[in-house]
Structures are given as C-alpha cells and as structure tokens.
Design a protein around this motif. Structure first.
Motif, mmCIF file in Angstrom:
data_model
loop_
_atom_site.group_PDB
_atom_site.id
_atom_site.type_symbol
_atom_site.label_atom_id
_atom_site.label_comp_id
_atom_site.label_asym_id
_atom_site.label_seq_id
_atom_site.Cartn_x
_atom_site.Cartn_y
_atom_site.Cartn_z
ATOM 1 N N ALA A 172 0.835 -1.200 0.000
ATOM 2 C CA ALA A 172 0.000 0.000 0.000
ATOM 3 C C ALA A 172 0.870 1.250 0.000
ATOM 4 O O ALA A 172 0.499 2.283 -0.584
ATOM 5 N N ILE A 173 2.026 1.183 0.639
ATOM 6 C CA ILE A 173 2.953 2.325 0.604
ATOM 7 C C ILE A 173 3.505 2.508 -0.803
ATOM 8 O O ILE A 173 3.641 3.635 -1.301
ATOM 9 N N VAL A 174 3.827 1.401 -1.479
ATOM 10 C CA VAL A 174 4.232 1.477 -2.885
ATOM 11 C C VAL A 174 3.091 2.068 -3.715
ATOM 12 O O VAL A 174 3.301 2.890 -4.613
ATOM 13 N N LEU A 175 1.876 1.665 -3.403
ATOM 14 C CA LEU A 175 0.693 2.180 -4.087
ATOM 15 C C LEU A 175 0.592 3.695 -3.914
ATOM 16 O O LEU A 175 0.292 4.427 -4.867
ATOM 17 N N LEU A 176 0.843 4.179 -2.704
ATOM 18 C CA LEU A 176 0.794 5.607 -2.429
ATOM 19 C C LEU A 176 1.841 6.373 -3.233
ATOM 20 O O LEU A 176 1.553 7.409 -3.845
ATOM 21 N N ILE A 177 3.073 5.886 -3.214
ATOM 22 C CA ILE A 177 4.160 6.585 -3.895
ATOM 23 C C ILE A 177 3.908 6.640 -5.402
ATOM 24 O O ILE A 177 4.025 7.698 -6.036
ATOM 25 N N SER A 178 3.549 5.500 -5.979
ATOM 26 C CA SER A 178 3.268 5.486 -7.409
ATOM 27 C C SER A 178 2.035 6.316 -7.730
ATOM 28 O O SER A 178 1.979 6.984 -8.775
ATOM 29 N N GLY A 179 1.051 6.323 -6.826
ATOM 30 C CA GLY A 179 -0.151 7.123 -7.049
ATOM 31 C C GLY A 179 0.124 8.613 -7.059
ATOM 32 O O GLY A 179 -0.415 9.352 -7.889
ATOM 33 N N VAL A 180 0.977 9.074 -6.148
ATOM 34 C CA VAL A 180 1.341 10.497 -6.130
ATOM 35 C C VAL A 180 2.062 10.868 -7.418
ATOM 36 O O VAL A 180 1.832 11.942 -7.997
ATOM 37 N N TYR A 181 2.940 9.980 -7.903
ATOM 38 C CA TYR A 181 3.645 10.265 -9.161
ATOM 39 C C TYR A 181 2.657 10.352 -10.326
ATOM 40 O O TYR A 181 2.754 11.245 -11.178
ATOM 41 N N LEU A 182 1.692 9.441 -10.380
ATOM 42 C CA LEU A 182 0.711 9.460 -11.455
ATOM 43 C C LEU A 182 -0.174 10.702 -11.383
ATOM 44 O O LEU A 182 -0.591 11.248 -12.415
ATOM 45 N N TRP A 183 -0.478 11.150 -10.164
ATOM 46 C CA TRP A 183 -1.342 12.320 -9.978
ATOM 47 C C TRP A 183 -0.624 13.618 -10.340
ATOM 48 O O TRP A 183 -1.260 14.577 -10.766
ATOM 49 N N TRP A 184 0.687 13.658 -10.191
ATOM 50 C CA TRP A 184 1.449 14.910 -10.268
ATOM 51 C C TRP A 184 1.046 15.729 -11.497
ATOM 52 O O TRP A 184 1.041 15.226 -12.610
ATOM 53 N N PRO A 185 0.655 17.008 -11.277
ATOM 54 C CA PRO A 185 0.147 17.825 -12.388
ATOM 55 C C PRO A 185 1.159 17.934 -13.531
ATOM 56 O O PRO A 185 2.320 18.268 -13.324
ATOM 57 N N ARG A 186 0.694 17.638 -14.721
ATOM 58 C CA ARG A 186 1.521 17.762 -15.919
ATOM 59 C C ARG A 186 0.751 18.613 -16.928
ATOM 60 O O ARG A 186 -0.186 18.142 -17.560
ATOM 61 N N GLY A 187 1.146 19.867 -17.040
ATOM 62 C CA GLY A 187 0.477 20.747 -17.986
ATOM 63 C C GLY A 187 -0.875 21.245 -17.524
ATOM 64 O O GLY A 187 -1.698 21.662 -18.335
ATOM 65 N N GLN A 188 -1.151 21.186 -16.217
ATOM 66 C CA GLN A 188 -2.407 21.727 -15.705
ATOM 67 C C GLN A 188 -2.156 22.482 -14.407
ATOM 68 O O GLN A 188 -1.120 22.318 -13.768
ATOM 69 N N ARG A 189 -3.106 23.328 -14.066
ATOM 70 C CA ARG A 189 -2.966 24.096 -12.841
ATOM 71 C C ARG A 189 -3.075 23.184 -11.613
ATOM 72 O O ARG A 189 -3.808 22.200 -11.644
ATOM 73 N N LEU A 190 -2.349 23.551 -10.559
ATOM 74 C CA LEU A 190 -2.388 22.755 -9.342
ATOM 75 C C LEU A 190 -3.800 22.698 -8.786
ATOM 76 O O LEU A 190 -4.232 21.653 -8.282
ATOM 77 N N ARG A 191 -4.528 23.802 -8.907
ATOM 78 C CA ARG A 191 -5.891 23.840 -8.382
ATOM 79 C C ARG A 191 -6.763 22.780 -9.057
ATOM 80 O O ARG A 191 -7.582 22.120 -8.404
ATOM 81 N N LEU A 225 -0.728 3.586 7.911
ATOM 82 C CA LEU A 225 -0.044 2.366 7.511
ATOM 83 C C LEU A 225 1.197 2.114 8.360
ATOM 84 O O LEU A 225 1.448 0.990 8.812
ATOM 85 N N LEU A 226 1.980 3.165 8.591
ATOM 86 C CA LEU A 226 3.207 3.001 9.365
ATOM 87 C C LEU A 226 2.913 2.664 10.824
ATOM 88 O O LEU A 226 3.554 1.787 11.412
ATOM 89 N N SER A 227 1.934 3.356 11.424
ATOM 90 C CA SER A 227 1.610 3.054 12.818
ATOM 91 C C SER A 227 0.987 1.673 12.946
ATOM 92 O O SER A 227 1.249 0.939 13.904
ATOM 93 N N GLY A 228 0.181 1.269 11.959
ATOM 94 C CA GLY A 228 -0.393 -0.067 11.988
ATOM 95 C C GLY A 228 0.667 -1.146 11.814
ATOM 96 O O GLY A 228 0.636 -2.180 12.476
ATOM 97 N N MET A 229 1.641 -0.885 10.929
ATOM 98 C CA MET A 229 2.697 -1.865 10.695
ATOM 99 C C MET A 229 3.610 -2.033 11.909
ATOM 100 O O MET A 229 4.291 -3.051 12.048
ATOM 101 N N SER A 230 3.615 -1.046 12.776
ATOM 102 C CA SER A 230 4.470 -1.147 13.969
ATOM 103 C C SER A 230 3.991 -2.234 14.921
ATOM 104 O O SER A 230 4.713 -2.608 15.843
ATOM 105 N N TRP A 231 2.769 -2.747 14.710
ATOM 106 C CA TRP A 231 2.267 -3.860 15.514
ATOM 107 C C TRP A 231 2.490 -5.206 14.835
ATOM 108 O O TRP A 231 2.182 -6.247 15.415
#
Length: 478
Positions: A172-191, A225-231
């Motif tokens: 799920a952490i890999v999912l988050l990192i790859s998801g942020v990269y896919l979301w990253w604005p390319r040619g559009q306003r941040l808003r 995820l990190l706090s849950g994984m600590s258990w």
C-alpha cells in the motif's frame, strides 16, 4: 544563420520529443506498478477500513472495557473502598481471583474488575461504587469490538494473517508513492489537480475523483499504515519495536523478572504501551526502589489506589494485581487503552508487592523518539483522542473506500469487451531500461519492509520463469 536556426529548432524539438518519450515510459512503468499493487491491496484496505470504523464507533459509544457504563450517584454518597468493591465483584464469579481493577473515570462511572475464573476465562465485572451492586458482567475480549479487532489484526488467521496484512501494508505504501507520481500535475494548474472535475462524466470523473481524494488522504493514510505496521510480527516487532523499546537498564539496581510487559496483554488486544512491550518487568522481593507506600501500611489495592492519586494519575487508570511470588503491582494509564485523551499523560508505575516501594516509574518523556511517536500515533490511529479524531478517522476510512471503489471502476471501464480472462494491465513500456529503473525504485522502497520486498522478489521470479514463458498466462497478466 538560417541554417543554424533550423538546426537549433530541430535539435530542441528532438530533445523535447525524447524527454516526453522518457516521461511517458516512466509513467507507464509507475502505472503498471500501481495497478498490480492495487490488485493485491484493495481487498485488504477495504477490510481494514470497515473493521477500523466498527472498532472506533463501538469504542466511542459503547466502550471497550466498561468505561461508558454510568450509574446514578446517591446524594452525599461515599464510594466503598476498592477492596470492598472487589469482594463484591469476586462473588459474581465463584472461585475467581481479581486480575485488574479499572478505576471510574467520573463520579457516575462504574468500577470495573477483571476476574479470572478457575477455568481460566476472564470476566469483566462492573460494580456500582457506592453500594457494591453488580451492574453488568461480560466475558473479556468476546464482543463485537474484539471480533472486528481480531479481523483488523490478523484476519482471524493468527500469524499467517498478520504476515498477509504486513505485506498488504507494505505494498500500500508502494501504491501511495506510485499514485502520487501518477497524480502529479503535468500541464495543468495545481488547483485543477486538487478539486474533482465534477463537470465531467464517466471514466474522466471517476479518474479525477480517484486522484484528488488520493492526494488529499495520502499523508494521513501513510501515517496509518506506518503506525499499523508497527504492531506487525516482522517489521514492527522484530525491527522497529526491538530497537525502540524502553531499556530496563534505566531502572537502577532493580531486580528483573524473566517476563516482559507483553505478558500483561490478552489475545490480539494490547494493553500496555508499545514502547514497553518488550521490556522486562521488575521483580518483587528486595529493598530496591524508592518509598511509595509508607512503611507499616498494608500493600493492597486500597493503598495502591491512594498511591495512584497521590502520584498524580488523572482520568482513568488501571491497577494490575501481582502475578506469582515475584510479581509486582502495576499502575498504568495510557491513551491507547482509552484511559485518557492526552498521550503525554501516559504513565506506568511498578510497585513491589511486599515493601510497597516504587521499582519503576516510566512516563512519556522517558520513551525513545520512536516510542513517543507511537504513543501519539496509536491513539490517533484508533480514534481515541476525542470527537475530532473520530471524525477525521472516519473521513480517512471513507476516503480509502472511495479510492478502492473508483480504482476498480476505472479498471473495469478501461477493459475492452470479451476480456474476462485477462487483467488488462497497463502496457509494459517499449524501452525496457526505463521499466527496470521504475522496478529498482519500487524495490528499494519495498525492501525497507522485508515481507513486501520478499513478495516482489517472488512475483518477479515467477514472472521471469513462468508467467512470461507460458503464452496463456502471459495473455492473462498482460
């Protein structure tokens, strides 16, 4: 001049095309990782979010250990001594012995005793503090809260379930990192990337909603995820907790038991602070420690409750009775157990059962950095820091469910007809070096979490040796 200009423009265009091609290949690689990680993770994220909400709302409205049971307070009433209340509690469980007392958190709250029957079953007995009447009894850790918690902890499968959830959290952490990269604005306003495109419809709207909800919830989900994984049993217990636990060596000249604080837990539910679980308990039977209960005063539940008040324990606290000849009395208050809403007030005190001397006094300030982080993050994870925390966590859980559903909808709408036996994953980039670069990046992240990294290695090995070699399987996973 003209020729030079033409050459310059052509070179610039070629460079731009090359850069765009490079970005496109990396985007496809990240998308493929995102797809396959989601394929495994989505069912578990749905399970965790649903059971997490069940636990929060049951705990908030009904309570976990009787903390929300109230009684009428008689006029000018004085509470019975704790020992007298305990005697009444034991009568409700013939032949039972008291294991723990949970103090009332308000004047109209019940006293709760944990009583162990001769057959080993532990029953919680709620006692009206003023008359000693029995208000309610229930088998400990046998309610709907605990059912949801057992699913949330190990899917009712024990250690195998714990390992599966640890793998899911790492992916799920890999999912988050790859998801942020896919979301990253390319040619559009941040808003535009932060507000759903409600003017669109169909897959475009679902994709916009998936990306926007994902980016807003990504940081909080990472903390969850990190706090849950600590258990978890490997990354949490063997790595993070083992190196971050409170060192018993800080207790000067105190005899130690061969039991750790984790021995005070019961089943999947943890009742002692994360930072202390792997720390050895002190042992009774010496003159070590400092004066707690005055010499000559009996060391019993009444004097222990007086000591707790004098030591500044506020809100609700618990007193665990000694186990065995060298066992100690333990006064404990921690937010993780719903005793208080302020994690900085967490405190654990051990008292010699014979001398009444304080053998150990551990507070929030004594924890390591990781211990302090967990002392704060676990109650937040569990929604125990107040109504605002319950509302925030509810939004996070609902957002996770939206992400799972929209992710499935996007995949389903993208699939061509007559592809029931195919996953129809995002295509592999034509230029393999960029695919391998994404693979190395994701492996580096996943290897920080051993079970997730091991899962990646197994999948890659299967892909190289079997999936990519068998035409039928290659079509299914393409």
């Amino acid at each position: 001049m003209t020729d030079n200009s033409i050459s310059f423009d052509a070179a610039t265009a070629a460079a731009g095309t090359s850069a765009h091609s490079h970005d496109r290949r990396f985007y496809l690689a990240a998308w493929r990782w995102h797809f396959y990680a989601g394929l495994f993770v989505i069912p578990f994220l749905l399970i965790l979010s649903v059971t997490g909400m069940m636990m929060m709302y049951i705990g908030y409205f009904d309570g976990r250990d009787g903390e929300n049971i109230t009684v009428s307070v008689p006029l000018e009433a004085t509470a019975l001594s704790v020992s007298r209340q305990g005697e009444m509690a034991v009568k409700a469980i013939p032949g039972g012995t008291i294991v723990e007392w949970l103090s009332p958190k308000t004047a109209d709250s019940v006293s709760v005793f944990r009583v162990k029957a001769p057959d080993g079953i532990q029953t919680m007995v709620a006692v009206e503090p003023y008359s000693g009447g029995i208000v309610e009894t229930w088998v400990r850790r046998d309610g709907w809260y605990d059912f949801a918690d057992n699913i949330h902890s190990d899917l009712l499968l024990g250690d195998p379930g714990d390992r599966i959830l640890e793998i899911a959290a790492g992916l799920a952490i890999v999912l988050l990192i790859s998801g942020v990269y896919l979301w990253w604005p390319r040619g559009q306003r941040l808003r535009d990337a932060l507000v759903p495109a409600f003017g669109q419809s169909g897959r475009a709207l679902v994709k916009s909603l998936h990306g926007v909800v994902g980016i807003w919830v990504s940081f909080l989900l990472l903390l969850f995820l990190l706090s849950g994984m600590s258990w978890t049993g490997v990354w949490g217990t063997k790595l993070v907790q083992a190196w971050s636990t409170f060192p018993a060596e800080k207790w000067d000249n105190v005899p130690l038991s061969d039991q750790t604080h984790a021995s005070m837990n019961h089943g999947a539910m943890s009742d002692v602070p994360w930072a202390l679980e792997q720390t050895l308990m002190p042992a009774s039977g010496s003159q070590a420690g400092v004066i707690g209960i005055a010499p000559g005063v009996p060391v019993d539940i009444d004097s222990l409750s007086n000591l707790a008040k004098a030591a500044g324990f506020n809100a609700r606290y618990r007193i665990a009775y000694p186990k065995g000849e060298t066992g100690v009395w333990t006064i404990n208050q921690d937010t993780m157990s719903a005793d208080a809403e302020d994690p900085f007030s967490d405190r654990t005190v051990h008292v010699d059962r014979y001398t009444g001397r304080v053998l150990a006094n551990v507070g929030f300030a004594d924890y390591s950095l990781a211990g302090k982080t967990m002392a704060v993050s676990i109650p937040l994870h569990m929604g125990l820091a107040g109504l605002w925390n319950l509302i925030l966590n509810t939004l996070v859980c609902l957002s996770v469910q939206v992400l799972c559903v929209t992710g499935i909808l996007m995949w389903w709408s993208r699939r061509p007809s007559k592809t029931a036996l195919r996953f129809f994953a995002p295509q592999v980039p034509e230029n393999r070096p960029h695919w391998r670069g994404a693979m190395v990046l994701m492996l580096a992240v996943s290897m920080a979490f051993p079970l997730a990294g091991l899962t990646f290695l197994v999948v890659l090995t299967l892909d190289l040796l079997i999936l990519s070699k068998v035409p039928g399987l290659r079509r299914v996973f393409a």
